[in-house]
Design a protein around this motif. Sequence first.
Motif, PDB file in Angstrom:
ATOM      1  N   VAL A  37      -3.376   0.167  -8.125  1.00  0.00           N
ATOM      2  CA  VAL A  37      -4.707  -0.291  -7.101  1.00  0.00           C
ATOM      3  C   VAL A  37      -5.356  -1.351  -6.546  1.00  0.00           C
ATOM      4  N   ASN A  38      -4.575  -1.663  -5.507  1.00  0.00           N
ATOM      5  CA  ASN A  38      -5.150  -3.058  -5.084  1.00  0.00           C
ATOM      6  C   ASN A  38      -5.259  -2.980  -3.482  1.00  0.00           C
ATOM      7  N   LEU A  39      -6.102  -4.251  -3.033  1.00  0.00           N
ATOM      8  CA  LEU A  39      -7.194  -3.965  -2.294  1.00  0.00           C
ATOM      9  C   LEU A  39      -6.798  -5.011  -1.324  1.00  0.00           C
ATOM     10  N   HIS A  40      -6.593  -4.922  -0.182  1.00  0.00           N
ATOM     11  CA  HIS A  40      -6.155  -5.751   0.792  1.00  0.00           C
ATOM     12  C   HIS A  40      -7.250  -6.464   1.763  1.00  0.00           C
ATOM     13  N   TYR A  41      -7.099  -7.881   1.634  1.00  0.00           N
ATOM     14  CA  TYR A  41      -8.064  -8.127   2.739  1.00  0.00           C
ATOM     15  C   TYR A  41      -7.988  -9.451   3.310  1.00  0.00           C
ATOM     16  N   TYR A  42      -8.402  -8.938   4.682  1.00  0.00           N
ATOM     17  CA  TYR A  42      -8.130  -9.687   6.156  1.00  0.00           C
ATOM     18  C   TYR A  42      -8.887  -9.882   6.635  1.00  0.00           C
ATOM     19  N   ASP A  43      -8.491 -11.145   7.239  1.00  0.00           N
ATOM     20  CA  ASP A  43      -9.217 -11.818   8.509  1.00  0.00           C
ATOM     21  C   ASP A  43      -8.571 -12.260   9.704  1.00  0.00           C
ATOM     22  N   ASP A  44      -9.137 -11.601  10.802  1.00  0.00           N
ATOM     23  CA  ASP A  44      -7.479 -11.412  12.287  1.00  0.00           C
ATOM     24  C   ASP A  44      -8.733 -12.419  13.244  1.00  0.00           C
ATOM     25  N   ASN A  45      -7.928 -13.803  13.596  1.00  0.00           N
ATOM     26  CA  ASN A  45      -9.132 -15.250  13.942  1.00  0.00           C
ATOM     27  C   ASN A  45      -9.851 -15.636  13.714  1.00  0.00           C
ATOM     28  N   ASN A  46     -10.301 -15.260  12.690  1.00  0.00           N
ATOM     29  CA  ASN A  46     -11.194 -15.611  12.043  1.00  0.00           C
ATOM     30  C   ASN A  46     -12.880 -15.137  12.804  1.00  0.00           C
ATOM     31  N   THR A  47     -12.657 -14.028  13.442  1.00  0.00           N
ATOM     32  CA  THR A  47     -13.860 -13.036  13.760  1.00  0.00           C
ATOM     33  C   THR A  47     -14.224 -12.123  12.678  1.00  0.00           C
ATOM     34  N   LEU A  48     -13.121 -11.156  12.693  1.00  0.00           N
ATOM     35  CA  LEU A  48     -12.628  -9.926  12.115  1.00  0.00           C
ATOM     36  C   LEU A  48     -11.489  -9.898  10.699  1.00  0.00           C
ATOM     37  N   GLN A  49     -13.311  -9.367   9.730  1.00  0.00           N
ATOM     38  CA  GLN A  49     -12.743  -9.218   8.386  1.00  0.00           C
ATOM     39  C   GLN A  49     -12.587  -7.414   7.803  1.00  0.00           C
ATOM     40  N   TYR A  50     -11.461  -7.283   7.357  1.00  0.00           N
ATOM     41  CA  TYR A  50     -11.894  -6.493   7.111  1.00  0.00           C
ATOM     42  C   TYR A  50     -10.915  -5.798   6.027  1.00  0.00           C
ATOM     43  N   LEU A  51     -11.052  -4.211   4.980  1.00  0.00           N
ATOM     44  CA  LEU A  51     -10.497  -4.387   3.791  1.00  0.00           C
ATOM     45  C   LEU A  51      -9.683  -3.264   4.143  1.00  0.00           C
ATOM     46  N   VAL A  52      -8.361  -3.481   3.104  1.00  0.00           N
ATOM     47  CA  VAL A  52      -7.665  -2.047   3.570  1.00  0.00           C
ATOM     48  C   VAL A  52      -7.593  -1.904   1.069  1.00  0.00           C
ATOM     49  N   PRO A  53      -7.700  -0.676   1.197  1.00  0.00           N
ATOM     50  CA  PRO A  53      -7.523   0.144  -0.410  1.00  0.00           C
ATOM     51  C   PRO A  53      -6.180   0.830  -0.013  1.00  0.00           C
ATOM     52  N   ASP A  54      -5.343   0.285  -1.252  1.00  0.00           N
ATOM     53  CA  ASP A  54      -4.113   0.407  -1.405  1.00  0.00           C
ATOM     54  C   ASP A  54      -3.726   1.249  -2.666  1.00  0.00           C
ATOM     55  N   ILE A  55      -4.219   2.800  -3.083  1.00  0.00           N
ATOM     56  CA  ILE A  55      -3.437   3.683  -4.159  1.00  0.00           C
ATOM     57  C   ILE A  55      -2.120   4.476  -4.349  1.00  0.00           C
ATOM     58  N   LYS A  56      -2.008   3.641  -6.029  1.00  0.00           N
ATOM     59  CA  LYS A  56      -0.486   5.180  -5.194  1.00  0.00           C
ATOM     60  C   LYS A  56      -0.740   5.342  -7.692  1.00  0.00           C
ATOM     61  N   ILE A  57       0.027   6.039  -7.508  1.00  0.00           N
ATOM     62  CA  ILE A  57      -0.041   6.484  -9.085  1.00  0.00           C
ATOM     63  C   ILE A  57       1.866   6.780  -9.458  1.00  0.00           C
ATOM     64  N   LYS A  58       1.637   6.525 -10.669  1.00  0.00           N
ATOM     65  CA  LYS A  58       3.109   6.876 -11.432  1.00  0.00           C
ATOM     66  C   LYS A  58       3.189   8.390 -11.885  1.00  0.00           C
ATOM     67  N   GLU A  59       4.282   8.439 -10.931  1.00  0.00           N
ATOM     68  CA  GLU A  59       5.420  10.204 -10.971  1.00  0.00           C
ATOM     69  C   GLU A  59       6.717  10.308 -11.303  1.00  0.00           C
ATOM     70  N   LYS A  60       7.260  10.840 -12.159  1.00  0.00           N
ATOM     71  CA  LYS A  60       8.609  10.476 -12.404  1.00  0.00           C
ATOM     72  C   LYS A  60       9.105   9.334 -11.987  1.00  0.00           C
ATOM     73  N   GLY A  61       8.675   8.543 -13.210  1.00  0.00           N
ATOM     74  CA  GLY A  61       8.692   7.228 -13.227  1.00  0.00           C
ATOM     75  C   GLY A  61       8.766   6.611 -11.620  1.00  0.00           C
ATOM     76  N   ARG A  62       8.037   6.729 -10.800  1.00  0.00           N
ATOM     77  CA  ARG A  62       8.026   5.939  -9.288  1.00  0.00           C
ATOM     78  C   ARG A  62       7.166   6.295  -9.528  1.00  0.00           C
ATOM     79  N   PHE A  63       5.765   5.051  -8.389  1.00  0.00           N
ATOM     80  CA  PHE A  63       4.488   5.100  -7.841  1.00  0.00           C
ATOM     81  C   PHE A  63       4.665   5.451  -6.770  1.00  0.00           C
TER      82      PHE A  63
END
Length: 306
Positions: A37-63
């Motif tokens: 589970v990861n959450l990426h925080y972005y700030d573009d040109n010091n005006t626009l802030q947004y969030l991007v969650p990144d979810i992965k599951i481990k299957e057969k030895g790989r995420f």
Amino acid sequence: MKTLSRLVSKTLVPVLVLFIATAVQAQVDSTNPELSVNLHYYDDNNTLQYLVPDIKIKEKGRFQPLQGQAVEIYLDSNQPANLVARLTTDENGKSKTVIPPALQAAWNAETTHTFIVVLKTAPGGRDETNEFPVTKARISIDTVNDAGTRSVIVLVQKPVDGQWKPAADVDVKVGIKRLGGNLPVSSDEESYTTDSTGQISAEFKRDSLPADTHGNIILVARVEDNDQFGNLSVQKTVPWGKLYHHTTEFGKRTLWATRSHTPVWLMVMAYAIIAAVWGVIFYLVGQLVKIKKMGRQASSESSHAS
């Protein structure tokens, strides 16, 4: 007989133990799979802030990306009033959201926040909670032209005691915005580290880059996946490109033009070859006709003589 029994016990028992352990581990993994589970925080040109969650599951030895996972994001505490967004991950295990207007006052009140990511009914039938602290920062970009040497100056700052102070030891990438991505401003290195003043200086070594209709290119400075500040980016338009005037040869006689615009020398050569080929054919046909006439004439003379 005893020797055979001992041999069987020495080989069979470890195999059975290994088989049972593997089966138990597989059962545990199927009921409680490992998640990333990861959450990426972005700030573009010091005006626009947004969030991007990144979810992965481990299957057969790989995420692998986890699609269709329900995600809730909270600001500072997982209370209903602090809900940022309810999301569902796409085929890449990601989604995107901005900080809603209802939380702007709370967002502006502090310089450091903690985003709480809650996976609702995650694989294994449980809810999973993760926290991601983020410190606000700002990034600015400027240019210097010293005796013909052009450089890009980037400043990264962080809030300290209500004031913006330099942020040292931050990796910054400086590039030029192109269609396929960002081209580094220098061929020597792509990333720079801010000094005690929070600045980096990158010499611009990309001369004669194609520009827009006004000769402008776009400089981009980025901080990527910083543990404290997340992802920061800023852009600046500068007249450092080269304006190319495209000249077309459409309508002129060239090898790659249409048939009506074929070069004269090529047309003469082609028609001469065609005329020569057909001339040979007509010559051969004429000769065949002449031979046939001579044959008939010889046959008639021989019949008269007899």
